[in-house]
Design an enzyme around this catalytic site. Structure first.
Site, mmCIF file in Angstrom:
data_model
loop_
_atom_site.group_PDB
_atom_site.id
_atom_site.type_symbol
_atom_site.label_atom_id
_atom_site.label_comp_id
_atom_site.label_asym_id
_atom_site.label_seq_id
_atom_site.Cartn_x
_atom_site.Cartn_y
_atom_site.Cartn_z
ATOM 1 N N LYS A 130 -14.461 80.953 26.318
ATOM 2 C CA LYS A 130 -15.422 80.830 27.622
ATOM 3 C C LYS A 130 -16.155 80.134 26.876
ATOM 4 C CE LYS A 130 -12.397 83.191 30.682
ATOM 5 N NZ LYS A 130 -12.066 84.310 29.534
ATOM 6 N N LYS A 165 -17.443 86.001 36.278
ATOM 7 C CA LYS A 165 -15.747 86.206 35.093
ATOM 8 C C LYS A 165 -16.777 86.154 33.358
ATOM 9 C CE LYS A 165 -14.983 81.182 33.768
ATOM 10 N NZ LYS A 165 -13.678 80.265 33.765
ATOM 11 N N ARG A 215 -2.939 73.919 32.975
ATOM 12 C CA ARG A 215 -2.929 74.587 31.413
ATOM 13 C C ARG A 215 -2.189 72.821 30.344
ATOM 14 N NH1 ARG A 215 -2.524 78.905 28.306
ATOM 15 N NH2 ARG A 215 -4.426 79.224 29.553
ATOM 16 N N ARG A 230 -1.260 75.813 37.740
ATOM 17 C CA ARG A 230 -1.263 76.415 38.495
ATOM 18 C C ARG A 230 -1.982 76.877 40.019
ATOM 19 N NH1 ARG A 230 -3.556 79.181 32.871
ATOM 20 N NH2 ARG A 230 -5.400 77.383 32.976
ATOM 21 N N ARG A 238 -7.990 82.826 42.656
ATOM 22 C CA ARG A 238 -7.264 82.863 41.437
ATOM 23 C C ARG A 238 -5.617 81.765 41.036
ATOM 24 N NH1 ARG A 238 -6.860 88.873 39.824
ATOM 25 N NH2 ARG A 238 -6.049 88.357 41.967
ATOM 26 N N ASP A 278 -7.277 75.119 29.679
ATOM 27 C CA ASP A 278 -7.621 74.807 30.968
ATOM 28 C C ASP A 278 -8.743 73.735 31.655
ATOM 29 O OD1 ASP A 278 -5.843 76.894 30.299
ATOM 30 O OD2 ASP A 278 -7.388 78.358 31.408
ATOM 31 N N GLU A 286 -12.086 76.361 30.632
ATOM 32 C CA GLU A 286 -11.708 77.374 29.035
ATOM 33 C C GLU A 286 -10.904 76.659 28.070
ATOM 34 O OE1 GLU A 286 -9.766 80.911 30.353
ATOM 35 O OE2 GLU A 286 -10.825 81.736 32.130
ATOM 36 N N ASN A 288 -8.304 78.368 25.681
ATOM 37 C CA ASN A 288 -7.255 78.984 24.810
ATOM 38 C C ASN A 288 -6.875 79.569 23.639
ATOM 39 O OD1 ASN A 288 -7.288 81.312 27.945
ATOM 40 N ND2 ASN A 288 -7.256 78.820 28.695
#
Length: 319
Positions: A130, A165, A215, A230, A238, A278, A286, A288
């Site tokens: 994050k 979050k 993603r 997504r 979400r 993301d 984000e 990842n």
């Protein structure tokens, strides 16, 4: 042509008996490892240890197959020095906690003895998924990292509609949307910060999430041209697949390429070889790096093997 040697490839992951083989990225990578006749040394976090300053693990040789409920078996169990392996894939899912950090110290000890660790242990510690994204201010939405409830309140009043979050979870776990005049603000802020004892991330809500939380995968500094968008199910904030999001495969657009091409050399320099960005709309949310997913969704829909690209990289490094 000389026959390539058989590599010893270790993987640290969550218990393999619980993986969903049709969509688990670690399983897809291992299938490619096995296809190339390399040996798989399976480990979980409990198996790693330091002894007299050297990194060891209890390992099990692993065989896998595409058969639901019968997808693996262990051949041999042995305790080994980790420097006996050529490569170790660190694929343990979050939470990113102190136990995870301790594991990176053990892996770093093996790295110093010549083992290729993906992703690099130091960078796993330094680049919180994050907070790392927040360093690239020109790409991210308005963002606040704090544990101070008054600061969160002021951010909420300014932006009207926000996402809050935790810094250490995955899969959409414990993500809240707080709309303007939400009467639950205080209880959410108290819970997320554990009464101002725990940091969290607060961002402006991005309405474009309805078109997909994308993603974007990057392997060794090169972006894959397809991403997984997504899309949240009806009534859900979400978009994560683990939270019921629907996956659609899309080509990277101009802004996606801009973000990916800017970050790629930075990630590569840090030894972050397999990374998932993301992106919502035109904003990075984000980065990842612990156990990026969505390989299977792309591989099953497009004529590309991300797993193969990763193993090509490994073979080029070890041969």
């Amino acid at each position: 042509m000389n026959k390539k040697k058989r590599l010893k490839i270790g993987i640290v992951m969550d218990p393999i008996q619980f993986v969903k083989i049709e969509k688990d990225s670690s399983f897809a990578i291992l299938l490619e490892v096995q296809k190339r006749n390399h040996q798989i040394y399976y480990m979980e976090m409990n198996d790693l240890y330091l002894k007299r300053g050297r990194a060891y693990a209890k390992t099990r040789l692993l065989k896998i197959r595409r058969e639901i409920h019968n997808h693996f078996n262990f051949i041999q169990e042995q305790n080994i020095l980790l420097n006996e392996l050529d490569v170790i894939l660190m694929r343990k899912d979050p939470p990113f906690n102190m136990e995870f950090i301790y594991a990176t110290y053990i892996l770093e000890s093996a790295e110093k003895e010549g083992v290729l660790i993906i992703n690099k242990p130091k960078s796993l510690r330094d680049c919180n998924e994050k907070i790392f994204a927040s360093l690239f201010n020109h790409f991210i939405p308005d963002t606040l990292v704090t544990r101070n409830i008054s600061q969160i309140y002021n951010f909420w009043k300014k932006n009207k509609d926000i996402i809050i979050k935790p810094l250490d979870n995955m899969g959409g776990s414990s993500i809240f949307r707080i709309k303007n005049n939400d009467l639950n603000f205080l209880v959410i802020a108290e819970t997320m910060t554990n009464y101002e004892k725990k940091y969290c991330m607060v961002q402006t809500y991005l309405p474009s999430v309805k078109y997909g939380d994308k993603r974007i995968l990057i392997v060794n500094g090169t972006a894959i041209p397809w991403c997984v968008a997504r899309i949240p199910k009806k009534g859900e904030t979400r978009a994560n697949i683990a939270a019921g999001g629907i996956a659609k495969i899309k080509k990277l657009n101009k802004k996606d390429w801009e973000i990916a091409n800017y970050l790629s050399p930075i990630l590569k320099e840090k030894g972050l070889i397999l990374v998932g960005l993301d992106v919502i709309g035109n904003k990075l949310t984000e980065i990842n790096i612990t156990s990026p997913t969505c390989l299977c969704e792309i591989e099953s829909n497009k004529n590309i093997s991300i797993s193969s690209i990763l193993i090509d990289y490994i073979e080029n490094q070890r041969y």
